[in-house]
Design a protein around this motif. Structure first.
Motif, PDB file in Angstrom:
ATOM      1  N   PRO A  40       0.842  -1.205   0.000  1.00 15.84           N
ATOM      2  CA  PRO A  40       0.000   0.000   0.000  1.00 15.84           C
ATOM      3  C   PRO A  40       0.870   1.245   0.000  1.00 15.84           C
ATOM      4  O   PRO A  40       1.999   1.231   0.495  1.00 15.84           O
ATOM      5  N   PRO A  41       0.386   2.309  -0.573  1.00 11.69           N
ATOM      6  CA  PRO A  41       1.184   3.535  -0.604  1.00 11.69           C
ATOM      7  C   PRO A  41       1.400   4.059   0.826  1.00 11.69           C
ATOM      8  O   PRO A  41       0.512   4.011   1.669  1.00 11.69           O
ATOM      9  N   VAL A  42       2.620   4.500   1.076  1.00  9.99           N
ATOM     10  CA  VAL A  42       2.982   4.995   2.407  1.00  9.99           C
ATOM     11  C   VAL A  42       2.686   6.491   2.473  1.00  9.99           C
ATOM     12  O   VAL A  42       3.163   7.258   1.650  1.00  9.99           O
ATOM     13  N   SER A  43       1.884   6.842   3.467  1.00  8.54           N
ATOM     14  CA  SER A  43       1.578   8.266   3.629  1.00  8.54           C
ATOM     15  C   SER A  43       2.728   8.944   4.362  1.00  8.54           C
ATOM     16  O   SER A  43       3.482   8.302   5.089  1.00  8.54           O
TER      17      SER A  43
END
Length: 188
Positions: A146-149
């Motif tokens: 998942p994209p890392v915020s």
């Protein structure tokens, strides 16, 4: 040694006996009559497929057959035209028989199965069904991180540091990992 052996794929059913009997009968008629009844095979194809092209081929072949038969009259028996007519009948016999067999076999070919081992069954037999996604040849999905915020980055660094610290502690542990004595047993 006692696992599931791969099951051989089931044989595809061939055409019914009636289809084979009709195929053999029509081919025998065309060959045994030396092409006189070659139009029967073309008529069968036209009736079976019901296409305009097939009906046009039937009528063209029938006209050619009648023209070749007309050259075999008694008054033309010693003329070269009768030889051409008989050669035309023999060529029609071979061509129509081959065309009829190709079209008939293609027409009665069974539909391809969804999976090589039968619809829904995998290679292991014994009633193990493959799930629906396996019956269609699709590449497996590629897992994606998942994209890392930007807010989660400090938390990831904190967890990574804690894991490094824990691994250092485990390396420095003076206990022997091969020692399986339980201190509650009292040295038994």
């Amino acid at each position: 040694m006692h696992g599931h052996a791969p099951m051989t794929p089931p044989r595809r059913p061939g055409p019914p006996a009636g289809v084979i009997a009709v195929r053999v009968t029509i081919c025998a008629l065309m060959v045994l009559t030396c092409g006189f009844l070659a139009w029967v095979g073309m008529l069968r194809i036209a009736i079976m497929r019901r296409g305009g092209r097939d009906w046009a081929l039937f009528w063209a072949q029938l006209a050619l057959n009648i023209a070749c038969l007309a050259t075999l009259e008694q008054r033309l028996a010693d003329h070269w035209i009768s030889n051409v007519g008989m050669a035309g009948l023999l060529v029609q016999m071979a061509a129509v028989t081959a065309y009829y067999l190709v079209v008939d076999v293609r027409h009665h070919r069974p539909a391809p199965a969804l999976a090589p081992y039968g619809p829904g069954y995998g290679p292991y037999g014994y009633g193990y069904r493959a799930n629906a996604a396996m019956t269609v040849s699709q590449p497996p999905p590629v897992p994606q991180a998942p994209p890392v915020s930007p807010q989660a980055a400090p938390r990831i660094e904190q967890v990574r540091a804690e894991l490094d610290e824990l691994s250092d502690l485990l390396r420095k542990d003076p206990r022997d990992p091969r020692d399986t004595k339980d201190p509650r047993e009292g040295g038994r």
